[in-house]
Every structure is written in C-alpha cells, then in structure tokens.
Write an enzyme that holds these catalytic residues in place. Structure first.
Site, PDB file in Angstrom:
ATOM      1  CD  GLU A 202       2.839   8.410   8.625  1.00 52.07           C
ATOM      2  OE1 GLU A 202       2.981   7.204   8.310  1.00 52.07           O
ATOM      3  OE2 GLU A 202       2.843   9.331   7.798  1.00 52.07           O
ATOM      4  NE  ARG A 294      13.118   6.874  -7.386  1.00 49.69           N
ATOM      5  CZ  ARG A 294      12.642   6.771  -6.177  1.00 49.69           C
ATOM      6  NH1 ARG A 294      12.687   7.791  -5.351  1.00 49.69           N
ATOM      7  NH2 ARG A 294      12.088   5.654  -5.748  1.00 49.69           N
ATOM      8  NE  ARG A 340      12.007  -3.066  -9.016  1.00 52.63           N
ATOM      9  CZ  ARG A 340      12.260  -1.975  -8.298  1.00 52.63           C
ATOM     10  NH1 ARG A 340      13.412  -1.884  -7.635  1.00 52.63           N
ATOM     11  NH2 ARG A 340      11.381  -1.007  -8.222  1.00 52.63           N
TER      12      ARG A 340
HETATM   13  C1  MV4 Z   1       4.213   2.778   6.940  1.00 55.26           C
HETATM   14  C2  MV4 Z   1       3.800   1.454   7.220  1.00 55.26           C
HETATM   15  C3  MV4 Z   1       2.749   1.285   8.086  1.00 55.26           C
HETATM   16  N1  MV4 Z   1       2.174   2.345   8.695  1.00 55.26           N
HETATM   17  N2  MV4 Z   1       3.592   3.806   7.554  1.00 55.26           N
HETATM   18  C4  MV4 Z   1       8.107   1.640   4.434  1.00 55.26           C
HETATM   19  C5  MV4 Z   1       9.072   2.531   3.730  1.00 55.26           C
HETATM   20  C6  MV4 Z   1       8.410   3.851   3.609  1.00 55.26           C
HETATM   21  N3  MV4 Z   1       8.284   4.190   2.217  1.00 55.26           N
HETATM   22  C7  MV4 Z   1       7.112   3.753   4.291  1.00 55.26           C
HETATM   23  N4  MV4 Z   1       6.968   2.404   4.760  1.00 55.26           N
HETATM   24  C8  MV4 Z   1       5.918   2.028   5.533  1.00 55.26           C
HETATM   25  N5  MV4 Z   1       5.239   3.046   6.130  1.00 55.26           N
HETATM   26  C9  MV4 Z   1       2.600   3.577   8.409  1.00 55.26           C
HETATM   27  N6  MV4 Z   1       2.024   4.613   9.031  1.00 55.26           N
HETATM   28  C10 MV4 Z   1       4.460   0.423   6.580  1.00 55.26           C
HETATM   29  C11 MV4 Z   1       5.539   0.686   5.757  1.00 55.26           C
HETATM   30  C12 MV4 Z   1       6.155  -0.463   5.176  1.00 55.26           C
HETATM   31  C13 MV4 Z   1       6.120  -0.684   3.827  1.00 55.26           C
HETATM   32  C14 MV4 Z   1       5.540   0.227   2.962  1.00 55.26           C
HETATM   33  C15 MV4 Z   1       5.516   0.013   1.637  1.00 55.26           C
HETATM   34  C16 MV4 Z   1       6.079  -1.139   1.131  1.00 55.26           C
HETATM   35  C17 MV4 Z   1       6.680  -2.060   1.954  1.00 55.26           C
HETATM   36  C18 MV4 Z   1       6.719  -1.847   3.304  1.00 55.26           C
HETATM   37  C19 MV4 Z   1       7.323  -2.777   4.124  1.00 55.26           C
HETATM   38  C20 MV4 Z   1       7.347  -2.546   5.458  1.00 55.26           C
HETATM   39  C21 MV4 Z   1       6.773  -1.393   5.988  1.00 55.26           C
END
Ligand code: MV4
Length: 450
Positions: A202, A294, A340
C-alpha cells in the site's frame, strides 16, 4: 427470552469479568476457565463455576483448543465467549465449536477466515466502493512484481503481511533502494510469526489518525454502526488511550465512514460485533485498512456514548435474536475517554511490572467507570498482558471529560507495581492532546524522552 442458559468464558482478567457481568444481568450461568497462574483470582468466584485448564503458558491453557472444548463438554454449556486475543479470531477454533454443537459467540467461521486475510478484506472493500489506500491488487507474487507496483503507486510504500497483526510483518520502503530489503523482511517476519509469508503493498500514509467504526449485525441482514473511536494514541502498536467521538470527525465524515463500514459489513455477510479500522489522512481522506472480528478492549468507549451494552448485544445476536436497535435509535451523546491502566513502568520503556498489589484505591464519582479484575492483594502474573483495568470517563464535552480524567487519575492509588498512570497525567496535560491534535506518531514524538 434468554439467548442461552449457560456459557463458557474462554478468557481471563478484565474481559472474563466483563462477560461474566453481562451474563449475570441476562440471567445466563457462566463457567470460567483458568490457568494455574490465575488460580485464586477474585473474578473466578463471580462465575457459577470454574475449571482449571492447565499451566500458566497460554499455549497449554487459554490457547489450547482441546482443553477449552473439553471444559465446555464437561460443563454442559451451550456457547463459548472467546473475549479478545487468545482464540477470539481463530477460524479453526470457531469451526470446532460449531462441529461440537457449541455456539461460538462471535462472527461466522467464513467471516473470520475472509476478514482475517487482509488482502482479501481489502479486495472486498474495493469491490463495494469502500475507499482503500492505493496499492497492489491482492497478494504479490515476487519482488519483480512488487517493485513494479511500488513504482506505479509511488514511494513511500508499506509492505504488509496478509496475516499481519500487532504491527508484525510490516515494513516501510522510502525509496527504490530500500525496497528489496523491506519486501523480504516483511515476508520472513510474517512467515515466522504467522507461518504465512504472503504480502501486499500500500501507499504509505504519513502520520495518519487511527479511527475505527464499531458495527453490530444480526443474522437477519440488519447492520448498524455505533460511531467511531479515535485510537491514535499508541505506542509500538499498543493502544494506550481511546476516545469517542474523535476530535477529527464531524457529523458528515461520521456518516460517510459509517456508511462505508455498513457497506463492508453487509458485503461480508457478517454477524455479531465488529470493528472497521480506517486511517484518516491529515488531508481529510479516509481509507479502510482492516476489520477486527472480535469484541475489542476499547468497546466501553462506544458503550458510554451510545448507551448500548455491546457484550449483551453480542450474546443476544449469537443466540439468534434480532438487533434491538435500528440506526435511527443510535445517538452519540457526550464524550468518552478511556485510559488503559497497565502494570508497566513508563519511566523504563514501559517494561512489564508484575507483582503483588498493595494499596489499591480506585477513583469514583460522576462519570467514572473502572473495568478491572484487580484489587488490593491481587498478584499480577508475569505470563500475560499487563492490563490492570480500563479507566473510562464519560462527560458532556471533551473538555469536561479531560477534566474528569485528570481528577480520576489523581485519585488513583496503586502500590506494589509500576503503572502507566503517571504517563497519562502527562498526556492529559499536553497542549497537543488538549487541542485534539494527535496522530499515531504523537507518543514517540512528544512523550518519549530518549
Ligand atoms: C498503515 C499506515 C500507513 N499507511 N497503512 C499499523 C498496524 C496495522 N493495523 C496497520 N498499521 C498502519 N497501516 C498505510 N497504508 C500506518 C500504520 C500504522 C499505524 C496504524 C494505526 C495505529 C498506529 C499505527 C502506528 C504505526 C503505523
């Protein structure tokens, strides 16, 4: 009508207690399983019965499917609530439950399987017009193809494992020269963690907010959304503070994200409680990233602003009841913040701090809820996550919720273990937090000195 007469609680700690409480209110008997590390924990006495399922190590107790099924069989339950973590998103476990005539309290086996594959979930979202981050069409075959896709969408890109979770199997490539390395690192980490090296790509969104929509679906095609939670405050993929409504979401955006969440839930033919995770770009666009199948740790935030008991509703729909609410019945009222409270030392890199709790004085008063299995004299085991409880405040406005949370944190006394309470005192007085200016980089940027 009671959905079930007796259910098995296949989890521990605060979520086991949360489920026991919901069942008690519904007139449902509970049998709770426990490991040797949790023997003697107070919440076990609030269930109607308890069964020891083995040693402390999760793979020999809370993660051991045959032990859980055996406990269910000997205790004559009709259903199993898996809580969060452990077996809650394991399609094989859900399948075995069904074949043993035990109702899995959660979505269908097919739901868990399809949505657990993040590339498949992304394709489904795309198909029904839910915005996704520009990226590869499904799984990538090899480095050549991957590089082609990366060039097309433009750097920086993120290589993600289809089986990913907790930030594992994920690598950023800032440019072409670091791409090969990121591609292989993500794949091999995923192979190790999930026995599946499949990855997809992505566009990397810099400093997004993490905003998720709670949905609830019954077996008759009804789906509602319950607004959003802003979970941008995280450290190393561990959420620390959640709130609703999000300071970054107005009524128009909530309606659009809510509709996207419902569209995806319907397309998946989903049943039960679910969460659709979105990234919110600083430019105002939102993108679907994944769906959690969940009940989540942070569900009380949504319960407070909607007044809907999500765990009760989850049990009811698993028992075949129709949803008790229509979309027009759902109103977001006031503002909720959850912290938390972990047995960790924020002054020492959030290192786990297990041990015996001495003095334990819980805050109370107007607008304060504390969901916890912990008390003075309780010993926090070193084997599991370090969540002691969730401090939840609900007031009319965000400003008032911040005031109540500060007051509640100041009242809290926990002796014997280090906790994250001092860390939250800093967060709650931080200028950017108070203004609602936060993204997923906030903690590393402003609150970790080193
Ligand atoms: C991303 C992103 C930036 N761009 N996808 C982190 C875990 C997973 N659930 C998806 N995540 C991310 N996906 C794209 N295309 C940044 C993150 C991310 C993040 C997302 C949500 C909460 C905290 C985060 C910390 C670092 C990176």
């Amino acid at each position: 009508m009671k959905p079930f007469s007796r259910i098995l609680v296949a989890n521990r700690g605060e979520i086991a207690l949360r489920i026991i409480r919901a069942c008690r209110e519904l007139g449902i008997e509970t049998v709770v399983v426990y490991s040797e590390a949790d023997r003697g924990a107070g919440y076990l006495d609030l269930a109607d019965d308890k069964i020891c399922i083995g040693p402390a190590a999760s793979e020999h107790s809370y993660l051991d499917i045959s032990k859980i099924i055996a406990a269910a069989e000997i205790s004559n339950v009709e259903a199993i609530h898996p809580g969060y973590g452990f077996l809650s998103e394991n399609p094989q476990f859900a399948e075995i439950c069904q074949s043993c005539n035990l109702q899995f309290i959660g979505p269908t086996v097919e739901n868990i399987r399809q949505l657990g594959d993040k590339a498949a979930a992304r394709e489904l979202a795309k198909k029904v017009g839910v915005p996704v981050v520009p990226g590869s069409p499904g799984v990538i075959a090899d480095e050549q193809e991957a590089l082609g896709v990366a060039r097309e969408i433009g750097f920086p890109v993120l290589v993600k494992a289809v089986a990913g979770g907790g930030g594992r199997g994920m690598r950023v490539a800032r440019d072409e020269s670091s791409f090969g390395q990121a591609f292989h690192a993500a794949g091999s980490e995923a192979e190790l963690a999930f026995k599946n090296s499949d990855v997809y790509i992505e566009k990397y969104i810099e400093k997004p907010r993490h905003v998720e929509i709670q949905v609830m679906a019954d077996s008759y095609g009804s789906v509602i959304h319950l607004g959003e939670r802003d979970c941008s405050l995280q450290r190393r993929h561990q959420k620390l503070l959640e709130e609703s409504p999000s300071p970054a979401v107005d009524d128009d955006l909530r309606e659009r994200m809510g509709k996207s969440a419902i569209d995806l839930t319907l397309a998946a033919d989903y049943r039960g409680a679910g969460t659709i995770e979105f990234l919110l770009d600083p430019d105002g666009s939102y993108y679907f990233i994944e769906m959690n199948t969940r009940i989540q740790v942070e569900h009380p935030v949504t319960e407070m602003v909607t007044g809907i008991d999500l765990v009760q509703e989850q049990i009811r729909v698993a028992g075949g009841a129709p949803l008790r609410y229509r979309q027009e019945d759902v109103r977001i009222q006031g503002h909720c913040i959850e912290c938390r409270i972990n047995a960790e030392d924020p002054a020492n890199g959030f290192a786990p701090s297990p041990g015996r709790i001495g003095e334990f004085r819980v805050p109370g008063g107007m607008g304060v809820r504390f969901d916890s299995h912990v008390y003075s004299g309780y010993t926090v085991p070193s084997t599991y996550d370090s969540l002691l409880g969730k401090l939840i405040v609900h007031r009319e406005s965000r400003e008032e919720a911040i005031g109540t949370m500060r007051r509640a944190l100041d009242e809290f006394v926990i002796e014997g273990v280090h906790t994250t309470i001092p860390f939250y005192r800093e967060v709650l007085k931080h200028f950017h937090f108070v203004k609602g200016n936060l993204d997923t980089g906030f903690i590393e940027e402003y609150l970790i000195d080193s």
